[in-house]
Design an enzyme around this catalytic site. Structure first.
Site, PDB file in Angstrom:
ATOM      1  N   CYS A   5      -4.622  -9.332 -18.715  1.00 27.09           N
ATOM      2  CA  CYS A   5      -4.785  -8.593 -17.456  1.00 27.09           C
ATOM      3  C   CYS A   5      -3.583  -8.751 -16.525  1.00 27.09           C
ATOM      4  O   CYS A   5      -3.609  -8.284 -15.405  1.00 27.09           O
ATOM      5  CB  CYS A   5      -6.074  -9.012 -16.746  1.00 27.09           C
ATOM      6  SG  CYS A   5      -6.079 -10.735 -16.253  1.00 27.09           S
ATOM      7  N   ARG A  50     -10.121  -8.538  -8.721  1.00 28.09           N
ATOM      8  CA  ARG A  50      -9.506  -9.618  -7.931  1.00 28.09           C
ATOM      9  C   ARG A  50     -10.293  -9.762  -6.624  1.00 28.09           C
ATOM     10  O   ARG A  50     -10.026  -9.069  -5.649  1.00 28.09           O
ATOM     11  CB  ARG A  50      -8.051  -9.283  -7.612  1.00 28.09           C
ATOM     12  CG  ARG A  50      -7.081  -9.374  -8.780  1.00 28.09           C
ATOM     13  CD  ARG A  50      -5.658  -9.125  -8.286  1.00 28.09           C
ATOM     14  NE  ARG A  50      -4.644  -9.547  -9.216  1.00 28.09           N
ATOM     15  CZ  ARG A  50      -3.980  -8.729 -10.039  1.00 28.09           C
ATOM     16  NH1 ARG A  50      -4.253  -7.432 -10.056  1.00 28.09           N
ATOM     17  NH2 ARG A  50      -3.046  -9.195 -10.836  1.00 28.09           N
ATOM     18  N   GLU A  64      -3.490 -18.925 -17.942  1.00 23.77           N
ATOM     19  CA  GLU A  64      -2.247 -18.717 -17.197  1.00 23.77           C
ATOM     20  C   GLU A  64      -1.478 -20.018 -16.997  1.00 23.77           C
ATOM     21  O   GLU A  64      -0.371 -20.025 -16.481  1.00 23.77           O
ATOM     22  CB  GLU A  64      -2.510 -18.002 -15.857  1.00 23.77           C
ATOM     23  CG  GLU A  64      -3.744 -18.439 -15.123  1.00 23.77           C
ATOM     24  CD  GLU A  64      -4.151 -17.514 -13.980  1.00 23.77           C
ATOM     25  OE1 GLU A  64      -3.460 -16.538 -13.682  1.00 23.77           O
ATOM     26  OE2 GLU A  64      -5.196 -17.808 -13.365  1.00 23.77           O
ATOM     27  N   HIS A  94       0.817  -1.214   0.000  1.00 26.56           N
ATOM     28  CA  HIS A  94       0.000   0.000   0.000  1.00 26.56           C
ATOM     29  C   HIS A  94       0.853   1.267   0.000  1.00 26.56           C
ATOM     30  O   HIS A  94       0.476   2.275  -0.573  1.00 26.56           O
ATOM     31  CB  HIS A  94      -0.950  -0.004   1.200  1.00 26.56           C
ATOM     32  CG  HIS A  94      -2.249  -0.678   0.888  1.00 26.56           C
ATOM     33  ND1 HIS A  94      -2.996  -1.332   1.822  1.00 26.56           N
ATOM     34  CD2 HIS A  94      -2.927  -0.790  -0.270  1.00 26.56           C
ATOM     35  CE1 HIS A  94      -4.083  -1.817   1.252  1.00 26.56           C
ATOM     36  NE2 HIS A  94      -4.061  -1.514  -0.018  1.00 26.56           N
ATOM     37  N   ASN A 142       1.261 -12.834 -15.569  1.00 31.85           N
ATOM     38  CA  ASN A 142       2.105 -13.019 -14.380  1.00 31.85           C
ATOM     39  C   ASN A 142       2.303 -14.512 -14.131  1.00 31.85           C
ATOM     40  O   ASN A 142       3.420 -14.993 -13.981  1.00 31.85           O
ATOM     41  CB  ASN A 142       1.458 -12.385 -13.136  1.00 31.85           C
ATOM     42  CG  ASN A 142       1.066 -10.940 -13.360  1.00 31.85           C
ATOM     43  OD1 ASN A 142       1.607 -10.290 -14.232  1.00 31.85           O
ATOM     44  ND2 ASN A 142       0.121 -10.438 -12.574  1.00 31.85           N
ATOM     45  N   ASP A 143       1.200 -15.240 -14.102  1.00 29.10           N
ATOM     46  CA  ASP A 143       1.313 -16.681 -13.880  1.00 29.10           C
ATOM     47  C   ASP A 143       1.777 -17.411 -15.128  1.00 29.10           C
ATOM     48  O   ASP A 143       2.539 -18.370 -15.035  1.00 29.10           O
ATOM     49  CB  ASP A 143      -0.023 -17.254 -13.392  1.00 29.10           C
ATOM     50  CG  ASP A 143      -0.173 -17.084 -11.891  1.00 29.10           C
ATOM     51  OD1 ASP A 143       0.795 -17.367 -11.169  1.00 29.10           O
ATOM     52  OD2 ASP A 143      -1.248 -16.646 -11.444  1.00 29.10           O
ATOM     53  N   ARG A 200     -13.498 -11.929 -11.264  1.00 29.46           N
ATOM     54  CA  ARG A 200     -12.762 -13.197 -11.227  1.00 29.46           C
ATOM     55  C   ARG A 200     -13.146 -13.985  -9.988  1.00 29.46           C
ATOM     56  O   ARG A 200     -13.152 -13.429  -8.873  1.00 29.46           O
ATOM     57  CB  ARG A 200     -11.257 -12.933 -11.223  1.00 29.46           C
ATOM     58  CG  ARG A 200     -10.474 -14.241 -11.136  1.00 29.46           C
ATOM     59  CD  ARG A 200      -8.999 -14.043 -11.326  1.00 29.46           C
ATOM     60  NE  ARG A 200      -8.364 -13.474 -10.158  1.00 29.46           N
ATOM     61  CZ  ARG A 200      -7.047 -13.241 -10.077  1.00 29.46           C
ATOM     62  NH1 ARG A 200      -6.273 -13.515 -11.109  1.00 29.46           N
ATOM     63  NH2 ARG A 200      -6.532 -12.723  -8.990  1.00 29.46           N
TER      64      ARG A 200
END
Ligand code: PEP
Ligand code: MG
Length: 555
Positions: free
Chosen positions: A489, A284, A416, A177, A439-440, A320
């Site tokens: 994404c 997410r 992914e 954050h 990413n994955d 998702r």
């Protein structure tokens, strides 16, 4: 003598100022207020901070403090502290220890986004302790670069903006954050600098280059000159990017691609649309499941999805299904210990053990749809093959029967897992859209653990192997008789080089953090669709991600 320390680029910009070393006190001996009074006071502070940010039009940052305000009166946190007080401990130490215990459970999750929430819990605990001991909030007395292990979001926004020149953190990640806020508030920041606190202790001046992830202690003339060059370059890039923010995401000859936003909390959606999002490409949802003792109820979830659908109006929203398990375990959904959690019981694979988790979530999405009259797009993570898609379709079919008045949802999958790439032709026939999670996909295709810093250099989604995989998915989608859209994404969509290649590869939508809209639009607008197409074709023939980056940079 000047000393250079490398970290992670968290928020662009260059700053030189005196270091202000911040070590939050989480324990104290005195007694100002009772635990309960202190917790309520801390919660009120945080609500006020949230209100202030909301009035400034910063709804997504405000959502962080709304969540913290709830955390301050969370039964588990306060209960843990109260039990220690009942055992004879003073309220301040008890609160500090309770905060540490709860933060440690987040850190143990071994997921960058979720473990970053540990900093929020520590911040809330420290704030309650301050009320318990009657201490003042931290404040700057001159223009400074804050140097700390981690910096709580509330401290970041409370510090005097005129005096806060930059942030350098020993810990943290690009998705903590502190980093998200620094980017939103345009405060230059570098995070993940090993040994920073010890080294900066004797420095009289600190320089940071937030775009390069560089910290220089006591910069000499040469270091100052090169930073001055970086300032000019960063400022020019920022001005150039911002000129594109309000334009569509399109090539120089007008080929349009949908510009969508990734969000993790419902409060972020409205801000994303204010920043020019044309849809939510990835919500997410797993964040709503973390930091609590039981899963959110169907009604709680429906309310969250409803607020995102309302913020979106006519724009598409991709919800998702919760990507929980494996590397993101939850205490109330125990999974047997796994040697390779990334290859284990994760995401929809969790349905074998906890089917209710998903049936409830899909029903909640449809209830939100029914209330708003807006169709939602339901997306399943970690789909490997046809059996997984069939399972998701059945889940949706049953939920539609339970909520018959909801508009029919679009159903899609994340690509992914390499098997989903190889079988994309089969999968595309069964769904409305695919969203590539680079990413994955990069992690699984290149066999590089996305959480292991030792192989971070190898984790580049512009690698020719990943580009070829994406091309294969796009071709498979184009070949379907029913029309299957392809989005991306993963973080690659928010990287200007990655985005340019993706448009060249023919994807229909890029979904990213809204902070990337300007730079991505500028990169895509720099070339025609044909130029991007041939750039992507050439990139696929190269031998490494580095060669691809050089090609795109030079072409
Ligand atoms: C991805 O894997 O690219 C993705 C978008 O999902 P997450 O980062 O949440 O795993
Ligand atoms: Mg993923």
């Amino acid at each position: 003598m000047s000393e250079r320390l490398a970290g992670l680029a968290a928020a662009p910009g260059v700053a030189i100022a005196a270091p202000w070393v911040y070590r939050p006190a989480v324990t104290g001996a005195g007694e100002g207020a009772s635990l309960e009074e202190a917790a309520s006071a801390a919660s009120r502070d945080l609500e006020l901070l949230a209100g202030r940010l909301r009035n400034d039009g910063r709804a997504d940052e405000a959502a962080i403090f709304d969540a913290q305000a709830l955390m301050a009166t969370d039964e588990e946190l306060i209960g843990l502290a109260a039990a220690r007080v009942a055992g004879g401990e003073d309220a301040a130490s008890a609160m500090g220890a309770a905060g540490e215990a709860v933060a440690a459970t987040f850190e143990a999750l071994d997921d960058e986004l979720l473990s970053a929430r540990a900093a929020d819990v520590r911040d809330v605990a420290a704030r309650i302790v301050r009320h318990v001991v009657g201490a003042d909030a931290p404040s700057l007395d001159r223009r400074s670069i804050v140097v700390a292990v981690d910096l709580a979001p509330s401290v970041t926004v409370e510090l005097d903006r005129d005096l806060l020149a930059g942030i350098a953190l020993e810990g943290g990640s690009r998705t903590s954050h502190a980093a998200i806020l620094a980017r939103a508030l345009a405060i230059p920041a570098v995070v993940g600098v090993p040994g920073l606190l010890e080294r900066a202790a004797t420095a009289t001046e600190v320089a940071i280059d937030g775009g390069a992830g560089l910290v220089v202690l006591d910069p000499d003339e040469a270091a100052r000159d090169s930073l001055a060059g970086a300032v000019q370059a960063a400022e020019a890039a920022r001005r150039a990017d911002s000129a594109y923010r309000d334009r569509p995401l399109a090539t120089s000859d007008g080929h349009r691609v949908l510009c969508a936003a990734n969000v993790a909390e419902p409060g972020e959606a409205a801000a994303a649309f204010a920043d020019g999002a044309e849809g939510i490409g990835l919500f997410r949802t797993e964040f709503a499941f973390a930091g609590r003792g039981t899963p959110p109820s169907e009604e709680e979830q429906a309310a969250a999805y409803e607020s995102v659908l309302r913020a979106a109006g006519d724009a598409p929203v991709v919800v998702r299904l919760a990507d929980i398990g494996g590397d993101k375990p939850l205490p109330y959904l125990p999974i047997d210990p796994e040697a390779n959690p990334f290859l284990g019981v994760r995401a929809i694979r969790l349905a074998d053990r906890y089917p209710e988790l998903f049936t409830t979530q899909v029903r909640a999405i449809l209830r939100a749809s029914e209330r708003t009259g807006r169709p939602a797009s339901i997306m399943a993570p970690m789909v490997a093959d046809v059996a997984d898609v069939a399972f998701v379709r059945e889940l949706v079919r049953e939920a539609c029967a339970a909520v018959p008045n909801a508009p029919a949802p679009r159903v899609g999958i994340m690509v992914e897992i390499p098997s989903a790439v190889m079988l994309a032709d089969q999968l595309a026939e069964m769904i409305d859209f695919m969203s590539i999670g680079t990413n994955d996909l990069t992690q699984y295709l290149l066999a590089v653990d996305r959480t292991n810093p030792a192989v971070a250099e190898r984790q580049d989604p512009v690698h020719p192997a990943v580009l070829r995989a994406i091309a294969r998915v796009v071709d498979a989608a184009r070949a379907t008789s029913r029309g299957c859209e392809v989005a991306v994404c993963g973080e690659m969509a928010g990287d200007p080089t990655g985005a340019a290649l993706l448009v060249g590869l023919g994807v229909d939508e890029l979904s990213m953090g809204p902070a990337s809209f300007g730079s991505v639009k500028r990169a895509v607008a720099a070339r025609s669709h044909d130029e991007l197409r041939s750039l992507a074709q050439r990139a696929m023939t190269l031998r490494s991600a580095a060669e691809v980056r050089t090609l795109v940079g030079e072409a």
